[in-house]
Design an enzyme around this catalytic site. Structure first.
Site, PDB file in Angstrom:
ATOM      1  N   SER A   1       0.635 -20.583 100.605  1.00 21.19           N
ATOM      2  CA  SER A   1       1.585 -19.545 100.205  1.00 21.19           C
ATOM      3  C   SER A   1       1.269 -18.933  98.849  1.00 21.19           C
ATOM      4  CB  SER A   1       3.008 -20.118 100.157  1.00 21.19           C
ATOM      5  OG  SER A   1       3.382 -20.640 101.400  1.00 21.19           O
TER       6      SER A   1
ATOM      7  N   HIS B   1       5.258 -20.170  94.929  1.00 21.33           N
ATOM      8  CA  HIS B   1       5.206 -18.755  95.277  1.00 21.33           C
ATOM      9  C   HIS B   1       5.200 -17.895  94.016  1.00 21.33           C
ATOM     10  CE1 HIS B   1       7.256 -19.817  99.379  1.00 21.33           C
ATOM     11  NE2 HIS B   1       5.998 -20.259  99.287  1.00 21.33           N
TER      12      HIS B   1
END
Length: 269
Positions: A133, A185
């Protein structure tokens, strides 16, 4: 009708290879019944010398849903390989994917360190991050700056304006998947902006190969020192300064002092 998948793969060779690698690793993890704690990145493991987890955590996925979501987004972002006319292209994609993997992992550890040491939040000592991610969010961010008119397609039916995709996806995943790594993230977004704005630049084949060589060497040494894997052809011994190990290759009489290794991550500026 859409174009045949074969032509899409030919136009996105690097993206296709990354998806193939992540998928193969997922199948291997499932077959060997390996848990995220064995490959994921946490502050506690990093302090213990498991620095190789910066790499393994990025390419490992435990849940098939997690894998499909990340690879679906990555496939859409593979358009970067087709944008050589605006300074991107396949070489750019490969060079800065390497940077995103290393620096986003290092930044996550830095955030954990601040939260633990400064704010005494011991919870983050054992939080384990796993998945691609951070790199996906990094490429979302780079594309939002370089090609703001692009669209991010997810699962073939959900389309997001790329200019808002990084923060939309950050909020969306935090709400829908509470256990998703917000800091992981966010680190990808931060490094992505640093690359897109030119704060990190100058990557070419020479620097990429050199960086890859250091990553491989550092990973092998950390695997050996942490006891995660025993490389019989390498012996680690202390030379002069006990805090700076050296790597000796038996039979050659040669040793490499580790003081020059980029233990705080790599910045190409």
């Amino acid at each position: 009708m859409g174009r045949p998948l074969f032509y899409e793969i030919v136009e996105k060779p690097a993206t296709s290879c990354v998806i193939g690698i992540c998928s193969a690793i997922w199948f291997y993890i499932q077959k060997k019944n390996i848990g995220y704690s064995h490959v994921g990145l946490s502050y506690e493991n990093a302090v213990e010398g498991h620095h190789w987890r910066i790499i393994t955590s990025a390419f490992s996925h435990i849940s098939v849903i997690h894998l499909v979501f990340n690879m679906s987004a990555l496939w859409s972002l593979g358009v970067v390989e087709q944008l050589g006319h605006i300074g991107l292209g396949m070489a750019y994609y490969l060079h800065y994917t390497l940077v995103l993997v290393v620096l986003s992992g290092a930044l996550v550890l830095g955030m954990y360190h601040i939260l633990i040491q400064r704010f005494k939040l011991e919870y983050f000592r054992r939080v384990t991050a796993v998945g691609y991610s951070c790199v996906v969010f990094g490429w979302m961010t780079i594309l939002s700056v370089k090609q703001p008119s692009s669209k991010l397609d997810l699962f073939g039916f959900l389309s997001l304006p790329i200019s808002f995709a990084p923060f939309e996806s950050l909020i969306f995943t935090s709400i829908i998947v509470p256990q998703a790594s917000f800091l992981g993230h966010l680190s990808g977004i931060v490094v992505g902006y640093a690359i897109a704005w030119g704060l990190i630049h100058g990557m070419n084949n020479f620097w990429a190969i050199s960086m890859l060589g250091w990553i491989v060497l550092f990973s092998v040494v950390s695997l050996k020192r942490s006891g995660a894997y025993d490389f019989d052809f390498i012996e680690i011994e202390s030379v002069m300064d006990t805090s700076l190990p050296s790597v000796r290759f038996p039979g050659t009489g040669r040793a490499l002092q580790m003081s020059a290794l980029p233990v705080e991550g790599v910045e190409i500026v």
